[in-house]
Design an enzyme around this catalytic site. Structure first.
Site, PDB file in Angstrom:
ATOM      1  N   LYS A  27      -5.128   4.254  31.022  1.00 26.88           N
ATOM      2  CA  LYS A  27      -4.005   4.078  31.958  1.00 26.88           C
ATOM      3  C   LYS A  27      -4.327   3.089  33.088  1.00 26.88           C
ATOM      4  O   LYS A  27      -4.216   1.901  32.892  1.00 26.88           O
ATOM      5  CB  LYS A  27      -3.520   5.432  32.490  1.00 26.88           C
ATOM      6  N   ASP A  61     -10.996  14.756  30.402  1.00 20.86           N
ATOM      7  CA  ASP A  61     -10.039  13.695  30.089  1.00 20.86           C
ATOM      8  C   ASP A  61      -9.426  13.236  31.409  1.00 20.86           C
ATOM      9  O   ASP A  61      -8.555  13.910  31.976  1.00 20.86           O
ATOM     10  CB  ASP A  61      -8.973  14.237  29.121  1.00 20.86           C
ATOM     11  N   PHE A  94      -2.875  17.539  27.334  1.00 20.68           N
ATOM     12  CA  PHE A  94      -2.434  16.381  26.551  1.00 20.68           C
ATOM     13  C   PHE A  94      -3.595  15.394  26.423  1.00 20.68           C
ATOM     14  O   PHE A  94      -4.205  15.016  27.423  1.00 20.68           O
ATOM     15  CB  PHE A  94      -1.243  15.668  27.218  1.00 20.68           C
TER      16      PHE A  94
HETATM   17  C1  LIG Z   1      -1.632   9.223  28.614  1.00 17.24           C
HETATM   18  C2  LIG Z   1      -2.735  10.166  28.309  1.00 17.24           C
HETATM   19  C3  LIG Z   1      -3.490  10.062  27.138  1.00 17.24           C
HETATM   20  C4  LIG Z   1      -3.152   9.074  26.032  1.00 17.24           C
HETATM   21  O1  LIG Z   1      -3.340   7.767  26.453  1.00 17.24           O
HETATM   22  P1  LIG Z   1      -2.793   6.569  25.511  1.00 17.24           P
HETATM   23  O2  LIG Z   1      -3.297   5.342  26.223  1.00 17.24           O
HETATM   24  O3  LIG Z   1      -1.310   6.678  25.479  1.00 17.24           O
HETATM   25  O4  LIG Z   1      -3.401   6.762  24.179  1.00 17.24           O
HETATM   26  C5  LIG Z   1      -4.553  10.918  26.961  1.00 17.24           C
HETATM   27  N1  LIG Z   1      -4.865  11.838  27.891  1.00 17.24           N
HETATM   28  C6  LIG Z   1      -4.182  11.965  29.046  1.00 17.24           C
HETATM   29  C7  LIG Z   1      -4.590  12.986  30.052  1.00 17.24           C
HETATM   30  C8  LIG Z   1      -3.073  11.145  29.283  1.00 17.24           C
HETATM   31  O5  LIG Z   1      -2.362  11.303  30.400  1.00 17.24           O
END
Ligand SMILES: *Cc1c(COP(=O)(O)O)cnc(C)c1O
Length: 400
Positions: free
Chosen positions: A254, A225, A140
């Site tokens: 986050k 990521d 994700f």
């Molecule tokens: C939550 C998340 C995102 C997206 O972050 P947003 O601040 O909602 O755009 C991207 N990558 C990972 C691994 C995430 O957990």
């Protein structure tokens, strides 16, 4: 200061039905206050929150050092454009650099934006014919068109096509598949070192090292990521530090600003100049409020030795949840890295989340059958035990 008068939960639900776009499935509660790992709804009910802010509130709700720093900053300087220098942004970048691989930072406002920056960087840094990025099933990366195209989960793509070209998907954990997908047009490999939304998937032994090797052999950027895994979540500053692999790029958001809004991409100093002037920007990125919050969050983690605490708490959860697994056959597997905690069930997780809610415990279910906890790193051991008691009762109740 006047105290806001809160609407009831049912009045709030009505308001949403009339005025807020229904793109989220929401619980019918109006949350009005939070402190540490406790939140209250407008009916005065209190809840133990083991999923504070979807991973954003790694320091719990309203951590005092962050609140105070931000209050002061709000009175001093809120925003200036990135055409000026701001010492706070520079100092924040330095702190992130010193805790990671010594690179340079680009600041933005969210995880998906951090990943968009990484996607652009991968294309800009490699020769023009190289544009493909290999990502992984169950991953994700966010919701904007680039990041959602990087997200190898069909349910997030429905009706959105055509997606951004160039993403190719490999099965998570399968090095041979990655090797076969690399060609003369490949620019990068992008992966969450531990998959979050994909169900707290911890990589198989040697997998991330293997990706590093492939990236080196073929001149690809290795992008991690760390939007969910980063900033102390796993008991290290960054999850890659558990695996003896250094990526070329990490993306953060986050928990980066202790519960406030902020995102960042870090990359090695030899790669950074590829994001040359004029090729990327974020109006609010790295603003003084985010910088102050980000610095205060890092300082609080250090002062209160919260990385150690995250590891210790993770072990409490591991032991308690493993013990629970012995008691019931609905638990398939317990996966823990610091305060990323997944409990894979043989049955759908939604009824367990509901049973927890009835016991005033907030958790999450992802990927259908994986209960997910992303607790705050300043949770007390007593709260961890209480949470495990409640979760255990909820699982056993649903298991019947
Ligand atoms: C939550 C998340 C995102 C997206 O972050 P947003 O601040 O909602 O755009 C991207 N990558 C990972 C691994 C995430 O957990």
């Amino acid at each position: 200061m006047s105290q806001p008068r809160h609407l009831s939960s049912s009045q709030t639900v009505e308001l949403f039905q009339r005025y807020v776009i229904p793109n989220y499935t929401r619980y019918p509660l109006n949350i009005v206050r939070g402190e540490g790992s406790t939140v209250w709804d407008s009916e005065g009910q209190r809840y133990l929150d083991l999923f504070p802010g979807w991973g954003c509130n790694l320091l719990g709700h309203c951590p005092a050092p962050v609140v105070e720093a931000v209050q002061e900053q709000l009175r001093t300087l809120i925003h200036v454009p990135n055409t000026w220098h701001m010492d706070l942004q520079g100092q924040w970048a330095q702190m992130l650099s010193e805790r990671s691989f010594g690179g340079l930072a680009f600041f933005c406002n969210s995880g998906t934006e951090a990943n968009e920056a990484a996607i652009k960087l991968a294309r800009l840094h490699t020769p023009p014919e190289r544009y493909k990025i290999i990502t992984f099933t169950g991953g994700f990366h966010g919701r904007t068109m680039g990041s959602v195209s990087a997200t190898a989960q069909p349910k997030y793509h429905e009706g959105l096509g055509p997606l951004l070209a160039g993403f190719v998907y490999a099965p998570y954990g399968d090095l041979d598949a990655v090797r076969k997908l690399i060609d003369a047009e490949t620019a990068a490999i992008m992966i969450e070192p531990v998959q979050g939304e994909g169900g707290i998937r911890i990589p198989p032994e040697g997998f991330l090292q293997g990706l590093r090797q492939l990236a080196d052999e073929h001149g690809l950027l290795l992008i991690f990521d760390e939007v969910q895994t980063g900033c102390g979540r796993t008991g290290n500053w960054f999850a890659y530090q558990h695996f003896g692999v250094t990526p070329d790029v990490i993306t953060l958001a986050k928990a980066l600003c202790g519960g406030l809004v902020g995102g960042a991409m870090l990359t090695k100093s030899e790669i950074a100049p590829s994001l040359r002037p004029g090729m990327h920007a974020s109006t609010f990125g790295g603003n003084p409020i985010a910088a102050r919050a980000g610095i205060a969050a890092l300082e609080m983690m250090e002062r209160e030795k919260l990385l150690d605490n995250a590891r210790r708490l993770g072990e409490i959860f591991r032991q308690r949840l493993e013990a629970l697994r012995q008691q019931t056959d609905v638990i398939v597997e317990v996966r823990v890295l610091g305060l990323m905690i997944g409990v894979e069930l043989r049955v759908p997780g939604a009824p367990v989340v509901q049973a927890c809610l009835e016991r005033r415990l907030l958790i999450n279910c992802t990927h259908g059958t994986v209960l997910r906890l992303l607790p705050a790193m300043n949770l007390t051991a007593a709260e961890a035990e209480e949470g495990c008691d409640l979760l255990g009762k909820a699982i056993l109740a649903v298991a019947g």
